[in-house]
Motif scaffolding. Structure first.
Motif, PDB file in Angstrom:
ATOM      1  N   GLY A 217      -3.732  -3.726   8.453  1.00  0.00           N
ATOM      2  CA  GLY A 217      -2.437  -4.264   8.030  1.00  0.00           C
ATOM      3  C   GLY A 217      -1.392  -3.165   7.993  1.00  0.00           C
ATOM      4  N   SER A 218      -0.587  -3.089   9.060  1.00  0.00           N
ATOM      5  CA  SER A 218       0.418  -2.010   9.164  1.00  0.00           C
ATOM      6  C   SER A 218       1.837  -2.521   8.972  1.00  0.00           C
ATOM      7  CB  SER A 218       0.331  -1.338  10.537  1.00  0.00           C
ATOM      8  OG  SER A 218      -0.941  -0.795  10.725  1.00  0.00           O
ATOM      9  N   ASP A 219       2.086  -3.769   9.391  1.00  0.00           N
ATOM     10  CA  ASP A 219       3.397  -4.402   9.259  1.00  0.00           C
ATOM     11  C   ASP A 219       4.487  -3.523   9.878  1.00  0.00           C
ATOM     12  OD1 ASP A 219       5.027  -6.510   8.535  1.00  0.00           O
ATOM     13  OD2 ASP A 219       5.445  -5.699   6.546  1.00  0.00           O
TER      14      ASP A 219
ATOM     15  N   LEU B  48      -7.109  -8.896  15.283  1.00  0.00           N
ATOM     16  CA  LEU B  48      -7.533  -9.202  13.915  1.00  0.00           C
ATOM     17  C   LEU B  48      -8.651  -8.253  13.516  1.00  0.00           C
ATOM     18  CD1 LEU B  48      -7.761 -13.099  14.199  1.00  0.00           C
ATOM     19  CD2 LEU B  48      -5.925 -11.758  13.138  1.00  0.00           C
ATOM     20  N   SER B  49      -8.644  -7.814  12.262  1.00  0.00           N
ATOM     21  CA  SER B  49      -9.654  -6.861  11.786  1.00  0.00           C
ATOM     22  C   SER B  49     -11.083  -7.304  12.108  1.00  0.00           C
ATOM     23  CB  SER B  49      -9.513  -6.683  10.268  1.00  0.00           C
ATOM     24  OG  SER B  49      -9.568  -7.954   9.629  1.00  0.00           O
TER      25      SER B  49
ATOM     26  N   ILE C 288      -4.997  -1.245  12.436  1.00  0.00           N
ATOM     27  CA  ILE C 288      -5.272  -2.571  13.016  1.00  0.00           C
ATOM     28  C   ILE C 288      -4.247  -3.558  12.469  1.00  0.00           C
ATOM     29  CG2 ILE C 288      -7.014  -4.385  13.295  1.00  0.00           C
ATOM     30  CD1 ILE C 288      -9.080  -2.341  12.171  1.00  0.00           C
ATOM     31  N   ASP C 289      -3.556  -4.245  13.368  1.00  0.00           N
ATOM     32  CA  ASP C 289      -2.632  -5.311  12.961  1.00  0.00           C
ATOM     33  C   ASP C 289      -2.333  -6.133  14.209  1.00  0.00           C
ATOM     34  OD1 ASP C 289      -0.286  -6.860  12.190  1.00  0.00           O
ATOM     35  OD2 ASP C 289      -0.030  -5.458  10.540  1.00  0.00           O
ATOM     36  N   PRO C 290      -2.500  -7.470  14.138  1.00  0.00           N
ATOM     37  CA  PRO C 290      -2.222  -8.266  15.342  1.00  0.00           C
ATOM     38  C   PRO C 290      -0.743  -8.243  15.738  1.00  0.00           C
ATOM     39  CG  PRO C 290      -2.730  -9.703  13.479  1.00  0.00           C
ATOM     40  CD  PRO C 290      -2.987  -8.296  13.021  1.00  0.00           C
ATOM     41  N   PHE C 291       0.140  -8.027  14.750  1.00  0.00           N
ATOM     42  CA  PHE C 291       1.586  -8.061  15.036  1.00  0.00           C
ATOM     43  C   PHE C 291       2.315  -6.881  14.393  1.00  0.00           C
ATOM     44  CE2 PHE C 291       0.121 -12.531  14.801  1.00  0.00           C
ATOM     45  CZ  PHE C 291       0.252 -12.840  16.158  1.00  0.00           C
TER      46      PHE C 291
ATOM     47  N   PHE D  36       5.375   1.482   7.445  1.00  0.00           N
ATOM     48  CA  PHE D  36       5.801   2.436   6.402  1.00  0.00           C
ATOM     49  C   PHE D  36       4.625   3.282   5.913  1.00  0.00           C
ATOM     50  CE2 PHE D  36       9.161  -0.938   5.438  1.00  0.00           C
ATOM     51  CZ  PHE D  36      10.109  -0.298   6.204  1.00  0.00           C
TER      52      PHE D  36
ATOM     53  N   THR E 268     -11.701 -13.106   4.631  1.00  0.00           N
ATOM     54  CA  THR E 268     -11.355 -11.930   5.434  1.00  0.00           C
ATOM     55  C   THR E 268     -11.798 -10.648   4.724  1.00  0.00           C
ATOM     56  OG1 THR E 268      -9.476 -13.107   6.383  1.00  0.00           O
ATOM     57  CG2 THR E 268      -9.455 -10.712   6.585  1.00  0.00           C
TER      58      THR E 268
ATOM     59  N   TYR F  38      -2.291 -15.614   6.552  1.00  0.00           N
ATOM     60  CA  TYR F  38      -1.178 -15.391   7.488  1.00  0.00           C
ATOM     61  C   TYR F  38      -1.184 -16.488   8.543  1.00  0.00           C
ATOM     62  CZ  TYR F  38       0.602 -10.999   5.754  1.00  0.00           C
ATOM     63  OH  TYR F  38       1.218 -10.056   4.986  1.00  0.00           O
TER      64      TYR F  38
ATOM     65  N   GLY G  23      -4.509  -6.315   4.798  1.00  0.00           N
ATOM     66  CA  GLY G  23      -4.240  -7.229   5.914  1.00  0.00           C
ATOM     67  C   GLY G  23      -4.094  -8.657   5.432  1.00  0.00           C
ATOM     68  N   ASP G  24      -5.041  -9.530   5.816  1.00  0.00           N
ATOM     69  CA  ASP G  24      -4.989 -10.945   5.427  1.00  0.00           C
ATOM     70  C   ASP G  24      -5.607 -11.062   4.035  1.00  0.00           C
ATOM     71  OD1 ASP G  24      -4.196 -13.480   5.980  1.00  0.00           O
ATOM     72  OD2 ASP G  24      -5.853 -13.977   7.322  1.00  0.00           O
ATOM     73  N   HIS G  25      -4.835 -11.592   3.086  1.00  0.00           N
ATOM     74  CA  HIS G  25      -5.238 -11.511   1.675  1.00  0.00           C
ATOM     75  C   HIS G  25      -6.023 -12.747   1.241  1.00  0.00           C
ATOM     76  CE1 HIS G  25      -2.900  -7.980   1.622  1.00  0.00           C
ATOM     77  NE2 HIS G  25      -1.720  -8.542   1.468  1.00  0.00           N
TER      78      HIS G  25
ATOM     79  N   MET H 262       0.830  -1.213   0.000  1.00  0.00           N
ATOM     80  CA  MET H 262       0.000   0.000   0.000  1.00  0.00           C
ATOM     81  C   MET H 262       0.860   1.257   0.000  1.00  0.00           C
ATOM     82  SD  MET H 262      -3.241   0.722   0.012  1.00  0.00           S
ATOM     83  CE  MET H 262      -4.454  -0.182   0.937  1.00  0.00           C
TER      84      MET H 262
END
Ligand SMILES: C[S@@+](CC[C@H](N)C(=O)[O-])C[C@H]1O[C@@H](n2cnc3c(N)ncnc32)[C@H](O)[C@@H]1O
Length: 247
Positions: free
Chosen positions: A25-27, A74-75, A49-52, A30, A98, A135, A92-94, A1
């Motif tokens: 989904g931030s990872d 999780l979203s 939102i991102d679990p990790f 960036f 989801t 994931y 996020g989860d592709h 993104m």
């Protein structure tokens, strides 16, 4: 993104003038950092939102003057309870299950004036347009999970290999068919929805899509020819190793 922020997302957001943005989904943060910088300048609330998350989000929260909140879950556990958003950035989860249900929750939880959020999606091109990735397969109900394995992908061959793109991730064994992939999920959501939705999908850098209520004002904001041209140029810059030079 993150690659699409300067050329497509920020210019659109400047015209939409949102008061709340959601990122799924931030990872490494960036894209999150770029969005937060816009939000601080424009007094816009921002929930990621991102679990990790793999970055120092606590410092960003502290320095945001209450505008930024990171939700480490999780979203699908949290979207329905968030403040309604004007813009959602979905990366996020592709997988079909989801993404379809993220859209369902985001659109159900809309603003009091009934405006629907504008959604930007990454990974609506190869390889995840028509192929699920998980994931963590345990997060997906058994009824919606495709046969999958850790294996890499090649554009010219739909099978999974020990080497190849994303060979460290759980990818569906087959491409295409029903309820498989991110773009399939968005298209299915559009065709099941009673709203007047418009979907633009662009090729390059694993694909970008924009989903919005088809109002005249929204159609004026998004200029698909211009966006596709910039993404094609950006893809060339990446191929040549010259990043972020597209004007
Ligand atoms: C492709 S990365 C995001 C990249 C980021 N948007 C950027 O542009 O730099 C995907 C992220 O989604 C997160 N993720 C996976 N499943 C998720 C879910 N169900 N809800 C929210 N985030 C999820 C992963 O932990 C991972 O950090």
């Amino acid at each position: 993104m993150k690659n699409f922020w300067e050329i497509a997302i920020k210019p659109s957001i400047e015209q939409l003038a949102p008061t709340h943005i959601i990122e799924i989904g931030s990872d490494k943060g960036f894209n999150t950092r770029k969005v937060l910088s816009y939000c601080i300048e424009n007094n816009c609330r921002f929930t990621a939102i991102d679990p990790f998350p793999q970055f120092d989000y606590q410092t960003m929260e502290k320095e945001s003057n209450g505008l930024f909140k990171m939700v480490t879950d999780l979203s699908l556990n949290v979207l329905k309870d968030l403040e309604p958003a004007d813009v959602a950035l979905i990366d996020g989860d592709h997988n079909w299950y989801t993404v379809y249900n993220e859209l369902d929750q985001i659109f159900a939880n809309r603003k009091a004036d009934k405006t629907l959020p504008v959604c930007f999606f990454h990974d609506t091109g190869w390889p995840y347009a028509r192929r699920d990735m998980y994931y963590n397969p345990e997060n997906i109900p058994k009824s919606h999970i495709k046969p999958h394995a850790k294996g890499g992908m090649f554009i010219t061959n739909p099978e999974l290999f020990n080497i190849g793109f994303n060979n460290n991730l759980y990818n569906a064994l087959t491409e295409g068919g029903e309820k498989n992939g991110v773009l399939t999920a968005i298209e299915d959501f559009v065709s099941d929805s009673s709203h007047n939705l418009t979907l633009y999908s662009f090729d390059g850098l694993h694909g970008l899509s924009i989903l919005f209520e088809g109002t005249e004002q929204n159609h004026q904001i998004f200029s698909p020819f211009d966006i596709q041209k910039k993404i094609a140029l950006l893809t060339e810059y990446h191929r040549l190793g010259q990043f972020y030079q597209v004007r």
